[in-house]
Design a protein around this motif. Structure first.
Motif, PDB file in Angstrom:
ATOM      1  N   MET A  39     -26.834   5.508  11.157  1.00 37.20           N
ATOM      2  CA  MET A  39     -27.467   6.322  10.121  1.00 37.20           C
ATOM      3  C   MET A  39     -27.648   7.764  10.600  1.00 37.20           C
ATOM      4  N   GLN A  40     -28.009   7.928  11.870  1.00 41.30           N
ATOM      5  CA  GLN A  40     -28.218   9.267  12.420  1.00 41.30           C
ATOM      6  C   GLN A  40     -26.918  10.068  12.382  1.00 41.30           C
ATOM      7  N   LEU A  41     -25.817   9.429  12.739  1.00 42.28           N
ATOM      8  CA  LEU A  41     -24.520  10.114  12.714  1.00 42.28           C
ATOM      9  C   LEU A  41     -24.112  10.491  11.285  1.00 42.28           C
ATOM     10  N   LYS A  42     -24.384   9.623  10.332  1.00 43.52           N
ATOM     11  CA  LYS A  42     -24.074   9.936   8.930  1.00 43.52           C
ATOM     12  C   LYS A  42     -24.919  11.113   8.441  1.00 43.52           C
ATOM     13  N   ALA A  43     -26.174  11.135   8.846  1.00 44.21           N
ATOM     14  CA  ALA A  43     -27.054  12.241   8.449  1.00 44.21           C
ATOM     15  C   ALA A  43     -26.572  13.558   9.070  1.00 44.21           C
ATOM     16  N   GLU A  44     -26.104  13.505  10.305  1.00 44.50           N
ATOM     17  CA  GLU A  44     -25.547  14.705  10.942  1.00 44.50           C
ATOM     18  C   GLU A  44     -24.334  15.208  10.161  1.00 44.50           C
ATOM     19  N   ALA A  45     -23.453  14.297   9.808  1.00 46.86           N
ATOM     20  CA  ALA A  45     -22.243  14.681   9.069  1.00 46.86           C
ATOM     21  C   ALA A  45     -22.598  15.341   7.738  1.00 46.86           C
ATOM     22  N   MET A  46     -23.615  14.834   7.069  1.00 48.96           N
ATOM     23  CA  MET A  46     -24.053  15.427   5.795  1.00 48.96           C
ATOM     24  C   MET A  46     -24.627  16.823   6.020  1.00 48.96           C
ATOM     25  N   ALA A  47     -25.424  16.982   7.071  1.00 51.08           N
ATOM     26  CA  ALA A  47     -26.039  18.282   7.355  1.00 51.08           C
ATOM     27  C   ALA A  47     -24.979  19.324   7.701  1.00 51.08           C
ATOM     28  N   ILE A  48     -23.953  18.921   8.410  1.00 49.32           N
ATOM     29  CA  ILE A  48     -22.877  19.841   8.782  1.00 49.32           C
ATOM     30  C   ILE A  48     -22.226  20.438   7.535  1.00 49.32           C
ATOM     31  N   LYS A  49     -22.123  19.645   6.475  1.00 48.67           N
ATOM     32  CA  LYS A  49     -21.518  20.134   5.225  1.00 48.67           C
ATOM     33  C   LYS A  49     -22.319  21.290   4.621  1.00 48.67           C
ATOM     34  N   ASN A  50     -23.619  21.343   4.927  1.00 50.18           N
ATOM     35  CA  ASN A  50     -24.489  22.381   4.376  1.00 50.18           C
ATOM     36  C   ASN A  50     -24.771  23.516   5.347  1.00 50.18           C
ATOM     37  N   ALA A  51     -24.165  23.469   6.521  1.00 53.24           N
ATOM     38  CA  ALA A  51     -24.428  24.478   7.552  1.00 53.24           C
ATOM     39  C   ALA A  51     -23.467  25.651   7.432  1.00 53.24           C
ATOM     40  N   LYS A  52     -23.962  26.823   7.823  1.00 62.54           N
ATOM     41  CA  LYS A  52     -23.113  28.013   7.873  1.00 62.54           C
ATOM     42  C   LYS A  52     -22.542  28.170   9.288  1.00 62.54           C
ATOM     43  N   LYS A  53     -23.435  28.039  10.273  1.00 60.08           N
ATOM     44  CA  LYS A  53     -23.032  28.263  11.661  1.00 60.08           C
ATOM     45  C   LYS A  53     -23.486  27.148  12.598  1.00 60.08           C
ATOM     46  N   MET A  54     -24.688  26.602  12.314  1.00 56.49           N
ATOM     47  CA  MET A  54     -25.236  25.591  13.221  1.00 56.49           C
ATOM     48  C   MET A  54     -26.093  24.592  12.468  1.00 56.49           C
ATOM     49  N   VAL A  55     -26.352  23.474  13.147  1.00 58.14           N
ATOM     50  CA  VAL A  55     -27.224  22.442  12.604  1.00 58.14           C
ATOM     51  C   VAL A  55     -28.118  21.956  13.735  1.00 58.14           C
ATOM     52  N   PHE A  56     -29.367  21.666  13.388  1.00 61.56           N
ATOM     53  CA  PHE A  56     -30.353  21.210  14.365  1.00 61.56           C
ATOM     54  C   PHE A  56     -30.585  19.713  14.179  1.00 61.56           C
ATOM     55  N   CYS A  57     -30.377  18.962  15.233  1.00 59.82           N
ATOM     56  CA  CYS A  57     -30.452  17.502  15.173  1.00 59.82           C
ATOM     57  C   CYS A  57     -31.728  17.007  15.846  1.00 59.82           C
ATOM     58  N   ASP A  58     -32.677  16.557  15.040  1.00 61.14           N
ATOM     59  CA  ASP A  58     -33.930  15.984  15.539  1.00 61.14           C
ATOM     60  C   ASP A  58     -33.605  14.583  16.041  1.00 61.14           C
ATOM     61  N   THR A  59     -33.319  14.505  17.290  1.00 58.08           N
ATOM     62  CA  THR A  59     -32.847  13.336  18.034  1.00 58.08           C
ATOM     63  C   THR A  59     -31.338  13.150  17.845  1.00 58.08           C
ATOM     64  N   THR A  60     -30.758  12.412  18.741  1.00 59.24           N
ATOM     65  CA  THR A  60     -29.325  12.094  18.718  1.00 59.24           C
ATOM     66  C   THR A  60     -29.173  10.669  19.223  1.00 59.24           C
ATOM     67  N   LEU A  61     -27.958  10.253  19.401  1.00 60.19           N
ATOM     68  CA  LEU A  61     -27.733   8.907  19.935  1.00 60.19           C
ATOM     69  C   LEU A  61     -28.215   8.759  21.377  1.00 60.19           C
ATOM     70  N   LEU A  62     -28.460   9.876  22.047  1.00 56.39           N
ATOM     71  CA  LEU A  62     -29.078   9.789  23.379  1.00 56.39           C
ATOM     72  C   LEU A  62     -30.427   9.093  23.263  1.00 56.39           C
ATOM     73  N   VAL A  63     -31.176   9.416  22.228  1.00 57.69           N
ATOM     74  CA  VAL A  63     -32.481   8.785  22.022  1.00 57.69           C
ATOM     75  C   VAL A  63     -32.303   7.277  21.809  1.00 57.69           C
ATOM     76  N   ASN A  64     -31.317   6.890  21.006  1.00 58.31           N
ATOM     77  CA  ASN A  64     -31.046   5.467  20.782  1.00 58.31           C
ATOM     78  C   ASN A  64     -30.657   4.779  22.091  1.00 58.31           C
ATOM     79  N   LYS A  65     -29.839   5.450  22.869  1.00 60.68           N
ATOM     80  CA  LYS A  65     -29.381   4.897  24.153  1.00 60.68           C
ATOM     81  C   LYS A  65     -30.553   4.695  25.110  1.00 60.68           C
TER      82      LYS A  65
END
Length: 176
Positions: free
Chosen positions: A63-89
């Protein structure tokens, strides 16, 4: 500087519980006028009517990866990810003493231009979804060790309130 396949710079905000990740992600997104990706685990676990299991951590990672992909579609230059799969790991390893192969396969630390590792210098805030107030130092070391082992670009973000935010801005400024 690492960019996603779309040319968008992904900035990860990671660290132990109650270190201001969500607050920092929102503030940075607002400051830079860019999207941020909320932590999927919070809603997922809050809506479970049972204790979470290892398979739930895999579902949250996807779900986190899907949310990242959606946010990237709305980004101009960058996107901020509140946690990543590192947190899951880290969480799977810490809580269940194992990391599912799926998380290992999906985890791509090099896909983030920088990891802002939030220090444990903020006071603990109770929250029904938080579990380990006495293990923050141990968890911080796990994050730091993983980031070093994966040769990830990261900055330890310290300070209270505005100082923490300014330290994150400085780290991002060095990146840009």
């Amino acid at each position: 500087m690492e960019k996603s396949s779309t040319g968008i710079i992904k900035i990860a905000i990671v660290g132990p519980e109650s270190t201001g990740k969500s607050t920092l992600a929102k503030a940075l997104a607002e400051y830079y006028h860019e999207p941020w990706v909320a932590e999927e685990a919070r809603n997922y676990v809050a809506n479970l009517n049972r204790p979470y299991h290892l398979k739930d951590i895999v579902a949250i990672a996807e779900m986190q990866l899907k949310a990242e992909a959606m946010a990237i579609k709305n980004a101009k230059k960058m996107v901020f990810c509140d946690t990543t799969l590192l947190v899951n790991k880290i969480w799977a390893s810490f809580v269940f003493k194992e990391v599912p192969t799926k998380i290992i396969d999906l985890y791509q630390p090099q896909n983030y231009a920088i990891h802002l590792l939030c220090n444990i210098d903020l006071p603990w805030e109770n929250d029904p979804l938080r579990e380990h107030p006495l293990h923050r130092e141990e968890l911080l070391k796990l994050y730091e060790n993983d980031l070093k082992q994966s040769n990830s670009n990261f900055a330890l973000i310290t300070g209270l309130a505005n100082e923490r935010f300014q330290n994150a801005i400085i780290a991002i400024g060095k990146l840009l």
